[in-house]
Design a protein around this motif. Structure first.
Motif, PDB file in Angstrom:
ATOM      1  N   SER A 142      50.448  60.268  27.090  1.00  0.00           N
ATOM      2  CA  SER A 142      50.998  58.922  25.939  1.00  0.00           C
ATOM      3  C   SER A 142      49.809  58.533  25.186  1.00  0.00           C
ATOM      4  CB  SER A 142      51.522  58.122  26.911  1.00  0.00           C
ATOM      5  OG  SER A 142      50.637  57.445  27.676  1.00  0.00           O
ATOM      6  N   ASN A 143      48.607  58.456  25.639  1.00  0.00           N
ATOM      7  CA  ASN A 143      47.277  57.972  24.691  1.00  0.00           C
ATOM      8  C   ASN A 143      47.058  58.972  23.495  1.00  0.00           C
ATOM      9  OD1 ASN A 143      46.821  55.865  26.274  1.00  0.00           O
ATOM     10  ND2 ASN A 143      45.027  56.494  27.130  1.00  0.00           N
ATOM     11  N   ALA A 144      47.158  60.380  23.826  1.00  0.00           N
ATOM     12  CA  ALA A 144      47.086  61.308  22.715  1.00  0.00           C
ATOM     13  C   ALA A 144      48.181  61.030  21.478  1.00  0.00           C
ATOM     14  CB  ALA A 144      47.151  62.514  23.178  1.00  0.00           C
ATOM     15  N   ILE A 145      49.484  60.568  21.985  1.00  0.00           N
ATOM     16  CA  ILE A 145      50.514  60.372  20.972  1.00  0.00           C
ATOM     17  C   ILE A 145      50.468  59.048  20.327  1.00  0.00           C
ATOM     18  CG2 ILE A 145      53.010  59.798  21.041  1.00  0.00           C
ATOM     19  CD1 ILE A 145      53.426  62.143  23.136  1.00  0.00           C
ATOM     20  N   LYS A 146      49.811  57.947  21.240  1.00  0.00           N
ATOM     21  CA  LYS A 146      49.736  56.610  20.856  1.00  0.00           C
ATOM     22  C   LYS A 146      48.703  56.702  19.609  1.00  0.00           C
ATOM     23  CE  LYS A 146      49.266  53.553  23.818  1.00  0.00           C
ATOM     24  NZ  LYS A 146      49.182  52.627  25.241  1.00  0.00           N
ATOM     25  N   TYR A 147      47.653  57.328  19.965  1.00  0.00           N
ATOM     26  CA  TYR A 147      46.417  57.341  18.940  1.00  0.00           C
ATOM     27  C   TYR A 147      46.115  58.318  18.025  1.00  0.00           C
ATOM     28  CZ  TYR A 147      45.728  53.309  22.191  1.00  0.00           C
ATOM     29  OH  TYR A 147      45.852  52.272  22.958  1.00  0.00           O
ATOM     30  N   SER A 148      47.343  59.033  17.622  1.00  0.00           N
ATOM     31  CA  SER A 148      47.152  60.074  16.740  1.00  0.00           C
ATOM     32  C   SER A 148      48.359  60.069  15.848  1.00  0.00           C
ATOM     33  CB  SER A 148      47.019  61.319  17.329  1.00  0.00           C
ATOM     34  OG  SER A 148      47.916  61.807  18.044  1.00  0.00           O
TER      35      SER A 148
ATOM     36  N   THR B 171      43.586  67.303  24.195  1.00  0.00           N
ATOM     37  CA  THR B 171      42.905  67.143  22.966  1.00  0.00           C
ATOM     38  C   THR B 171      44.023  66.732  21.831  1.00  0.00           C
ATOM     39  OG1 THR B 171      41.494  68.861  23.766  1.00  0.00           O
ATOM     40  CG2 THR B 171      41.636  68.510  21.128  1.00  0.00           C
ATOM     41  N   ASP B 172      43.401  65.852  21.227  1.00  0.00           N
ATOM     42  CA  ASP B 172      44.450  65.296  20.100  1.00  0.00           C
ATOM     43  C   ASP B 172      43.634  65.521  18.703  1.00  0.00           C
ATOM     44  OD1 ASP B 172      43.018  62.714  19.561  1.00  0.00           O
ATOM     45  OD2 ASP B 172      43.958  62.054  21.561  1.00  0.00           O
ATOM     46  N   GLU B 173      44.349  65.063  17.804  1.00  0.00           N
ATOM     47  CA  GLU B 173      43.753  65.204  16.318  1.00  0.00           C
ATOM     48  C   GLU B 173      43.823  63.522  15.919  1.00  0.00           C
ATOM     49  OE1 GLU B 173      46.088  67.811  14.468  1.00  0.00           O
ATOM     50  OE2 GLU B 173      45.253  69.697  15.296  1.00  0.00           O
TER      51      GLU B 173
ATOM     52  N   GLY C 266      45.457  51.843  31.573  1.00  0.00           N
ATOM     53  CA  GLY C 266      45.883  53.347  32.062  1.00  0.00           C
ATOM     54  C   GLY C 266      44.485  54.105  32.285  1.00  0.00           C
ATOM     55  N   LEU C 267      43.543  53.913  31.447  1.00  0.00           N
ATOM     56  CA  LEU C 267      42.405  54.873  31.719  1.00  0.00           C
ATOM     57  C   LEU C 267      41.452  54.126  32.921  1.00  0.00           C
ATOM     58  CD1 LEU C 267      41.044  55.607  28.134  1.00  0.00           C
ATOM     59  CD2 LEU C 267      42.191  57.152  29.911  1.00  0.00           C
ATOM     60  N   TYR C 268      41.355  52.582  33.095  1.00  0.00           N
ATOM     61  CA  TYR C 268      40.930  52.274  34.254  1.00  0.00           C
ATOM     62  C   TYR C 268      41.500  52.616  35.523  1.00  0.00           C
ATOM     63  CZ  TYR C 268      39.726  48.829  37.572  1.00  0.00           C
ATOM     64  OH  TYR C 268      39.303  48.136  38.810  1.00  0.00           O
TER      65      TYR C 268
ATOM     66  N   TYR D 267      39.690  47.245  28.814  1.00  0.00           N
ATOM     67  CA  TYR D 267      38.854  47.358  27.530  1.00  0.00           C
ATOM     68  C   TYR D 267      39.914  48.241  26.318  1.00  0.00           C
ATOM     69  CZ  TYR D 267      35.141  48.371  24.182  1.00  0.00           C
ATOM     70  OH  TYR D 267      34.372  48.370  23.193  1.00  0.00           O
ATOM     71  N   ARG D 268      39.893  47.637  25.272  1.00  0.00           N
ATOM     72  CA  ARG D 268      40.508  48.107  24.192  1.00  0.00           C
ATOM     73  C   ARG D 268      39.647  48.512  23.048  1.00  0.00           C
ATOM     74  NH1 ARG D 268      46.027  47.203  22.372  1.00  0.00           N
ATOM     75  NH2 ARG D 268      46.384  49.364  22.532  1.00  0.00           N
ATOM     76  N   VAL D 269      39.627  49.761  22.359  1.00  0.00           N
ATOM     77  CA  VAL D 269      38.862  49.847  21.304  1.00  0.00           C
ATOM     78  C   VAL D 269      39.077  48.730  19.825  1.00  0.00           C
ATOM     79  CG1 VAL D 269      37.856  51.370  19.491  1.00  0.00           C
ATOM     80  CG2 VAL D 269      38.262  51.950  21.832  1.00  0.00           C
ATOM     81  N   ASP D 270      38.082  48.138  19.574  1.00  0.00           N
ATOM     82  CA  ASP D 270      38.310  47.250  18.311  1.00  0.00           C
ATOM     83  C   ASP D 270      38.435  48.334  17.022  1.00  0.00           C
ATOM     84  OD1 ASP D 270      38.722  45.272  16.590  1.00  0.00           O
ATOM     85  OD2 ASP D 270      36.677  44.324  16.791  1.00  0.00           O
TER      86      ASP D 270
HETATM   87  P1  ADP Z   1      45.751  51.325  26.423  1.00  0.00           P
HETATM   88  O1  ADP Z   1      46.294  52.724  25.822  1.00  0.00           O
HETATM   89  O2  ADP Z   1      46.958  50.610  27.083  1.00  0.00           O
HETATM   90  O3  ADP Z   1      45.247  50.247  25.629  1.00  0.00           O
HETATM   91  P2  ADP Z   1      44.096  52.913  27.998  1.00  0.00           P
HETATM   92  O4  ADP Z   1      43.279  52.339  29.306  1.00  0.00           O
HETATM   93  O5  ADP Z   1      44.950  53.746  28.334  1.00  0.00           O
HETATM   94  O6  ADP Z   1      44.795  51.395  27.615  1.00  0.00           O
HETATM   95  O7  ADP Z   1      43.137  53.243  27.034  1.00  0.00           O
HETATM   96  C1  ADP Z   1      42.104  52.182  26.534  1.00  0.00           C
HETATM   97  C2  ADP Z   1      41.630  52.309  25.044  1.00  0.00           C
HETATM   98  O8  ADP Z   1      40.973  53.575  24.897  1.00  0.00           O
HETATM   99  C3  ADP Z   1      42.839  52.263  24.050  1.00  0.00           C
HETATM  100  O9  ADP Z   1      43.067  51.141  23.819  1.00  0.00           O
HETATM  101  C4  ADP Z   1      42.139  52.958  23.088  1.00  0.00           C
HETATM  102  O10 ADP Z   1      41.432  52.156  22.311  1.00  0.00           O
HETATM  103  C5  ADP Z   1      41.408  54.122  23.661  1.00  0.00           C
HETATM  104  N1  ADP Z   1      42.044  55.429  23.764  1.00  0.00           N
HETATM  105  C6  ADP Z   1      42.334  55.810  24.870  1.00  0.00           C
HETATM  106  N2  ADP Z   1      42.946  57.125  24.597  1.00  0.00           N
HETATM  107  C7  ADP Z   1      42.481  57.453  23.111  1.00  0.00           C
HETATM  108  C8  ADP Z   1      42.942  58.408  22.323  1.00  0.00           C
HETATM  109  N3  ADP Z   1      43.398  59.750  22.744  1.00  0.00           N
HETATM  110  N4  ADP Z   1      42.327  58.680  20.965  1.00  0.00           N
HETATM  111  C9  ADP Z   1      41.860  57.209  20.452  1.00  0.00           C
HETATM  112  N5  ADP Z   1      41.536  56.259  21.411  1.00  0.00           N
HETATM  113  C10 ADP Z   1      41.930  56.157  22.822  1.00  0.00           C
END
Ligand code: ADP
Length: 468
Positions: free
Chosen positions: A372-378, A400-402, A435-437, A419-422
């Protein structure tokens, strides 16, 4: 060499080193009174280190007198400025046939560098001590080799003892740690033997039986046989922070639990409505119901995430291991995702049956999170590639995503709680950073590893590996 003709004390001879240190020439000093060329501040009654007093005492006592640190400022011949200098002096008497002191051998060594370094060290230690006192930190430095155990007075206080009262042995400290937290120390030390750094939180029991949380961080120096030589670091009381965490955790657990009930009933109503409308060809209603269903599913996932988080934080996350085919699990996760998402092309290189032992549901959660992250962030229409392989007795799953990718500085941090990337590009993507935690904790419970390889703007590959 100085003649003991008090009060004049005539300089009879000087070697090159003496002349260099004193910035003098032979013509300037030989045959002159010592105090004529090196004026002495003899007026200060408290100063016993002055040359005049020292020489007089050597003459009176016939004893050698050392002055380990003697300040004598000299004038720079070029600039005329005075320079603070420190010397270490020794005055050895030579007695004549009559038993009286006839000469004094005055030797000096320049120690300005050492004195300045020592003063700087004392100043920095004072600064550190003040900072520690102000922030409640205690510091310790245990040298096992030389059996030197230093610690700030606050350390004893953090263990419920009067300041400065105790703590000369590491065992005394460890004995106060709750038995169920002892393993945390062992694990932290084992890790420190590899990384040189330890950081852990434990509960200690004070003499009044109250329990306090301490956070300990520091460095460990080991020898070639991995035996600790030195440990130094800081200790701070984090009881209040832990209590806050527990309160927050309880709140999350309660709120998620309360939210689950209405959500389950909304989901049931949507399902009933969908069933009732199957014969209806109203595309709009069908579409709206399917979207509502998707949103309810998303919310259910979020709430389950929070529930898992609170279980994990309170140590209630338990694994239910079973033997299962991981490739089948990946397939199922992809199929489930495809029920609600068609925006990306998911390619899975399925290598056939691959049985592993683990908690199938929780590992499914990790795979689902990667997907779901691969989908959300590509971007839409891009490819997502899933691979599962066996390497050195471990099953390695890679997604792997693009997509937007992740900067190197965030590679570790994305696995931290909340933690979420800015990043401007993903600021509208919803999520809580759990999710990743959760995935990390699940994989660690399986004695596996989780990591990411990624470059910003290129894409990411998230991996986890668990023992076969
Ligand atoms: P969430 O997606 O709910 O913010 P996650 O713990 O799954 O929480 O992910 C933490 C952060 O890692 C995300 O907010 C995002 O910034 C980064 N991230 C996770 N997966 C990807 C990915 N496939 N591509 C780019 N950034 C990602």
């Amino acid at each position: 060499m100085v003649k003991a003709d008090a009060p004049r004390f005539t300089i009879m001879a000087a070697n090159e080193a003496y002349l260099t240190i004193t910035n003098a020439t032979r013509e300037m000093i030989i045959g002159k009174s010592f105090f004529q060329v090196f004026p002495d501040d003899d007026d200060d009654p408290t100063d016993e280190t002055g040359a005049r007093k020292t020489f007089n005492r050597v003459v009176q006592t016939s004893q050698k007198i050392d002055i380990p640190t003697y300040r004598y400022d000299t004038r720079d011949p070029e600039t005329g400025d005075y320079r603070i200098r420190y010397w270490s002096c020794s005055n050895v008497p030579f007695t004549g046939a009559d038993g009286n002191v006839t000469y004094i051998l005055n030797t000096i060594a320049e120690i300005t560098g050492e004195v300045n370094a020592k003063e700087a060290a004392i100043e920095s230690e004072n600064r550190l001590r003040l900072a520690a006192e102000a922030t409640g930190f205690a510091t310790f430095d245990w040298d096992f080799k030389d059996e030197i155990r230093l610690c700030s007075p606050q350390l004893a206080e953090l263990f419920g003892h009067p300041a400065d009262s105790w703590l000369s042995s590491i065992d005394a400290f460890q004995k106060q740690v709750l038995p169920e937290d002892q393993q945390i120390i062992t694990d932290a030390f084992n890790e420190a033997k590899e990384t040189g750094i330890y950081a852990y939180d434990v509960r200690v029991v004070w003499p009044d039986s109250s329990i306090h949380w301490l956070s300990i961080k520091g460095k460990m120096v080991i020898d070639e046989r991995q035996k600790p030589l030195r440990m130094l670091g800081t200790v701070i009381d984090v009881t209040e922070i832990k209590r806050d965490e527990i309160r927050k955790n309880d709140f999350i657990a309660m709120a998620s639990h309360e939210l689950k009930t209405p959500l389950t009933s909304i989901k049931s109503y949507i399902q009933i409505l969908s069933k009732k409308l199957t014969s209806d060809n109203d595309a709009f209603i069908n579409n709206a119901l399917s979207k509502a269903n998707n949103q309810v599913n998303k919310m259910t996932d979020l709430i389950h995430g929070f529930l898992d988080l609170s279980k994990l934080e309170s140590g209630k996350l338990q694994l239910r291991p079973e033997l299962f085919d991981i490739n089948k699990l990946i397939d199922d996760c992809i199929s489930e995702l495809l029920l609600s998402t068609h925006s990306h092309t998911i390619i899975f290189y399925n290598s056939g049956v691959l049985n592993v032992t683990g908690d199938k549901e929780k590992l499914g959660q990790v795979i689902g999170n990667f997907l779901s992250n691969a989908i959300k962030y590509s971007a839409k229409e891009t490819k997502i590639i899933v691979k599962c392989s066996v390497e050195d007795g471990y099953v390695v799953v890679a997604v792997t995503d693009e997509g937007v990718g992740i900067k190197l500085k965030d590679h570790k941090k994305v696995f931290y709680r909340f933690y979420r990337v800015d990043n401007e590009k993903i600021k509208n993507v919803s999520g809580f950073g759990i999710g990743l935690y959760l995935s990390t904790e699940i994989i660690q419970c399986h004695k596996g590893k989780i990591w990411v390889e990624s470059a910003e703007g290129v894409g990411s590959t998230f991996y986890f590996s668990i023992p076969l």
